[in-house]
Design an enzyme around this catalytic site. Sequence first.
Site, PDB file in Angstrom:
ATOM      1  N   ILE A  11       0.762  -0.888  -0.476  1.00  0.00           N
ATOM      2  CA  ILE A  11      -0.084  -0.010   0.213  1.00  0.00           C
ATOM      3  C   ILE A  11       1.079   1.111   0.129  1.00  0.00           C
ATOM      4  O   ILE A  11       1.741   1.890   0.863  1.00  0.00           O
ATOM      5  CB  ILE A  11      -1.065   0.105   1.311  1.00  0.00           C
ATOM      6  CG1 ILE A  11      -2.243  -1.174   1.102  1.00  0.00           C
ATOM      7  CG2 ILE A  11      -1.701   1.187   1.547  1.00  0.00           C
ATOM      8  CD1 ILE A  11      -2.558  -1.287   2.310  1.00  0.00           C
ATOM      9  N   ASP A  64       9.264   7.547  -1.406  1.00  0.00           N
ATOM     10  CA  ASP A  64       8.907   9.013  -1.904  1.00  0.00           C
ATOM     11  C   ASP A  64       8.198   8.770  -2.923  1.00  0.00           C
ATOM     12  O   ASP A  64       9.711   8.549  -3.863  1.00  0.00           O
ATOM     13  CB  ASP A  64       8.957  10.087  -1.891  1.00  0.00           C
ATOM     14  CG  ASP A  64       8.681  11.152  -2.378  1.00  0.00           C
ATOM     15  OD1 ASP A  64       7.974  10.678  -3.128  1.00  0.00           O
ATOM     16  OD2 ASP A  64       8.738  12.398  -1.570  1.00  0.00           O
ATOM     17  N   TYR A 157      -5.389  18.794 -10.385  1.00  0.00           N
ATOM     18  CA  TYR A 157      -5.785  17.532  -9.866  1.00  0.00           C
ATOM     19  C   TYR A 157      -6.732  16.621 -10.513  1.00  0.00           C
ATOM     20  O   TYR A 157      -6.560  15.284 -10.278  1.00  0.00           O
ATOM     21  CB  TYR A 157      -6.812  18.282  -8.377  1.00  0.00           C
ATOM     22  CG  TYR A 157      -6.908  16.555  -7.734  1.00  0.00           C
ATOM     23  CD1 TYR A 157      -6.288  16.074  -6.864  1.00  0.00           C
ATOM     24  CD2 TYR A 157      -8.749  16.494  -7.683  1.00  0.00           C
ATOM     25  CE1 TYR A 157      -6.153  14.865  -6.262  1.00  0.00           C
ATOM     26  CE2 TYR A 157      -8.674  15.658  -7.057  1.00  0.00           C
ATOM     27  CZ  TYR A 157      -7.876  14.297  -5.972  1.00  0.00           C
ATOM     28  OH  TYR A 157      -7.988  13.471  -5.519  1.00  0.00           O
ATOM     29  N   LYS A 161      -6.269  12.833 -12.434  1.00  0.00           N
ATOM     30  CA  LYS A 161      -6.803  11.611 -11.921  1.00  0.00           C
ATOM     31  C   LYS A 161      -7.101  10.672 -12.709  1.00  0.00           C
ATOM     32  O   LYS A 161      -7.914   9.876 -13.295  1.00  0.00           O
ATOM     33  CB  LYS A 161      -8.145  12.230 -11.045  1.00  0.00           C
ATOM     34  CG  LYS A 161      -7.345  12.192  -9.817  1.00  0.00           C
ATOM     35  CD  LYS A 161      -7.082  11.155  -8.805  1.00  0.00           C
ATOM     36  CE  LYS A 161      -6.316  11.618  -7.673  1.00  0.00           C
ATOM     37  NZ  LYS A 161      -5.364   9.853  -7.032  1.00  0.00           N
ATOM     38  N   VAL A 190     -14.084  12.063   0.362  1.00  0.00           N
ATOM     39  CA  VAL A 190     -13.803  11.400   1.424  1.00  0.00           C
ATOM     40  C   VAL A 190     -13.152  11.878   2.457  1.00  0.00           C
ATOM     41  O   VAL A 190     -12.581  12.985   2.531  1.00  0.00           O
ATOM     42  CB  VAL A 190     -12.779  10.711   1.693  1.00  0.00           C
ATOM     43  CG1 VAL A 190     -13.107   9.287   2.069  1.00  0.00           C
ATOM     44  CG2 VAL A 190     -13.198   9.830  -0.480  1.00  0.00           C
TER      45      VAL A 190
HETATM   46  P1  NDP Z   1      -4.510  11.831   3.080  1.00  0.00           P
HETATM   47  O1  NDP Z   1      -3.557  13.398   2.799  1.00  0.00           O
HETATM   48  O2  NDP Z   1      -5.199  11.640   4.205  1.00  0.00           O
HETATM   49  O3  NDP Z   1      -3.289  10.778   2.582  1.00  0.00           O
HETATM   50  C1  NDP Z   1      -2.462  11.094   1.598  1.00  0.00           C
HETATM   51  C2  NDP Z   1      -1.394   9.620   1.710  1.00  0.00           C
HETATM   52  O4  NDP Z   1      -0.390   9.852   0.622  1.00  0.00           O
HETATM   53  C3  NDP Z   1      -0.981   9.693   3.196  1.00  0.00           C
HETATM   54  O5  NDP Z   1      -0.508   8.614   4.036  1.00  0.00           O
HETATM   55  C4  NDP Z   1       0.859  10.437   2.591  1.00  0.00           C
HETATM   56  O6  NDP Z   1       1.663  10.395   3.599  1.00  0.00           O
HETATM   57  C5  NDP Z   1       0.819   9.621   1.142  1.00  0.00           C
HETATM   58  N1  NDP Z   1       1.531  10.239   0.445  1.00  0.00           N
HETATM   59  C6  NDP Z   1       1.278  11.916  -0.157  1.00  0.00           C
HETATM   60  N2  NDP Z   1       2.561  12.123  -0.141  1.00  0.00           N
HETATM   61  C7  NDP Z   1       3.454  10.900  -0.844  1.00  0.00           C
HETATM   62  C8  NDP Z   1       4.572  10.937  -1.624  1.00  0.00           C
HETATM   63  N3  NDP Z   1       5.138  11.761  -1.815  1.00  0.00           N
HETATM   64  N4  NDP Z   1       4.734   9.689  -1.635  1.00  0.00           N
HETATM   65  C9  NDP Z   1       4.689   8.617  -0.643  1.00  0.00           C
HETATM   66  N5  NDP Z   1       3.240   9.228   0.611  1.00  0.00           N
HETATM   67  C10 NDP Z   1       2.763  10.239  -0.264  1.00  0.00           C
HETATM   68  O7  NDP Z   1      -5.481  11.788   1.848  1.00  0.00           O
HETATM   69  P2  NDP Z   1      -6.497  10.216   1.378  1.00  0.00           P
HETATM   70  O8  NDP Z   1      -6.808   9.487   1.986  1.00  0.00           O
HETATM   71  O9  NDP Z   1      -7.637  11.006   0.970  1.00  0.00           O
HETATM   72  O10 NDP Z   1      -6.065  10.126  -0.372  1.00  0.00           O
HETATM   73  C11 NDP Z   1      -5.522   8.308  -0.761  1.00  0.00           C
HETATM   74  C12 NDP Z   1      -6.015   9.362  -2.026  1.00  0.00           C
HETATM   75  O11 NDP Z   1      -6.781   9.335  -2.278  1.00  0.00           O
HETATM   76  C13 NDP Z   1      -5.595  10.289  -3.014  1.00  0.00           C
HETATM   77  O12 NDP Z   1      -4.199   9.747  -4.311  1.00  0.00           O
HETATM   78  C14 NDP Z   1      -6.034  11.137  -3.329  1.00  0.00           C
HETATM   79  O13 NDP Z   1      -6.524  11.985  -4.702  1.00  0.00           O
HETATM   80  C15 NDP Z   1      -7.374  10.090  -3.521  1.00  0.00           C
HETATM   81  N6  NDP Z   1      -8.599  10.083  -2.813  1.00  0.00           N
HETATM   82  C16 NDP Z   1      -8.987  10.757  -2.121  1.00  0.00           C
HETATM   83  C17 NDP Z   1     -10.188  11.233  -1.832  1.00  0.00           C
HETATM   84  C18 NDP Z   1     -11.479  12.430  -0.725  1.00  0.00           C
HETATM   85  O14 NDP Z   1     -11.661  13.419  -1.329  1.00  0.00           O
HETATM   86  N7  NDP Z   1     -10.232  12.675   0.686  1.00  0.00           N
HETATM   87  C19 NDP Z   1     -11.401  11.311  -3.070  1.00  0.00           C
HETATM   88  C20 NDP Z   1     -11.224  10.374  -4.435  1.00  0.00           C
HETATM   89  C21 NDP Z   1      -9.852   9.914  -4.184  1.00  0.00           C
HETATM   90  P3  NDP Z   1       3.177  10.845   3.688  1.00  0.00           P
HETATM   91  O15 NDP Z   1       2.655  12.092   3.983  1.00  0.00           O
HETATM   92  O16 NDP Z   1       3.534   9.914   5.403  1.00  0.00           O
HETATM   93  O17 NDP Z   1       3.585  10.600   2.711  1.00  0.00           O
HETATM   94  C1  8X3 Z   2     -10.649  14.265  -4.011  1.00  0.00           C
HETATM   95  C2  8X3 Z   2     -12.391  14.513  -4.066  1.00  0.00           C
HETATM   96  O1  8X3 Z   2     -13.930  16.157  -5.192  1.00  0.00           O
HETATM   97  O2  8X3 Z   2     -12.494  17.091  -3.958  1.00  0.00           O
HETATM   98  O3  8X3 Z   2     -10.985  13.196  -5.258  1.00  0.00           O
HETATM   99  O4  8X3 Z   2     -11.777  16.182  -5.785  1.00  0.00           O
HETATM  100  S1  8X3 Z   2     -12.801  15.796  -4.454  1.00  0.00           S
END
Ligand code: NDP
Ligand code: 8X3
Length: 257
Positions: A11, A64, A157, A161, A190
């Site tokens: 993951i 990263d 963004y 996506k 989310v």
């Molecule tokens: P969070 O910010 O809660 O979590 C993001 C995670 O990504 C963290 O664990 C962070 O860990 C990690 N991360 C960020 N940059 C890097 C990097 N360069 N290398 C490795 N790890 C990285 O966001 P979400 O859980 O909401 O987002 C997860 C995914 O879901 C994203 O791809 C987002 O676009 C997608 N998504 C989110 C939605 C939302 O509304 N929240 C809706 C649709 C999709 P660390 O900082 O420790 O590296």
């Molecule tokens: C994250 C959901 O609607 O903020 O992908 O773009 S939204």
Amino acid sequence: MNNLYGKTIFITGATKGIGRSCALAYAEKGANLILTARSSDLLDSLKEELIRKYGIRVHTLVIDVRNSKDVEDKVKSLPESFKKIDILINNAGLALGLDKVYLASPTDIDTVIDTNIKGMLYVTSAIVPLMLKNNSGYVVNIGSIAGDAAYAGGAIYCASKAAVKTFSDGLRIDLVDSNIRVTNIKPGLVETEFSKVRFKGDLEKANNTYKGIDALTPDDVANVVIYATGLPENIQLTEIAMTPNHQADGRTVHREN
Ligand code: NDP
Ligand code: 8X3
């Protein structure tokens, strides 16, 4: 016994939000985990929690995803017992800002594109060859409904996506003669740290994103990931879009006052 028991799951972005919820959901199914992110402290505490609660095997990698060499080297460094990866969850990602695209800084543009697109490509390229050795595996790419249509201030963004969608489709074609499945999961809103990151720590703006709606939780998304990857091997869900009840698409949300 379920068919995820004993599987090995890799993951990205496992420390927070959707990635963390996936880690917990797979651990509950008895799967072993390779957890990756940049924050080593959070990885260590999650590892300790998962081993204590579920007695599974957990390996952590500080990665990263933007650094291709680091991704390649760290995947190569995996202990033999973690090298047969059954499921990859490409989850690490972010948005930065909600401004008109021509106002975004080059640094922010690079961060979003390099993480959401190039990071996903680097990790996939490092892991799919390992899956091909066993002719078995599953790649889940966390896309977004933002990839289906642009919304105001979301050009970079949303484009990233949209690339997740097209990449998932291309990878599925490349793997059509293998037993490796590919699913693009596209959530709507989310409630995670996503908006705190997007608005660079401005909590008022972040909280307003989820105001008046019953947003999805990261556990909701994890449940869908578990559902898709737990299906019998002849079934490949190509895409799954999911939104909160009162979100119709990336632009249309009904908020209760
Ligand atoms: P969070 O910010 O809660 O979590 C993001 C995670 O990504 C963290 O664990 C962070 O860990 C990690 N991360 C960020 N940059 C890097 C990097 N360069 N290398 C490795 N790890 C990285 O966001 P979400 O859980 O909401 O987002 C997860 C995914 O879901 C994203 O791809 C987002 O676009 C997608 N998504 C989110 C939605 C939302 O509304 N929240 C809706 C649709 C999709 P660390 O900082 O420790 O590296
Ligand atoms: C994250 C959901 O609607 O903020 O992908 O773009 S939204």
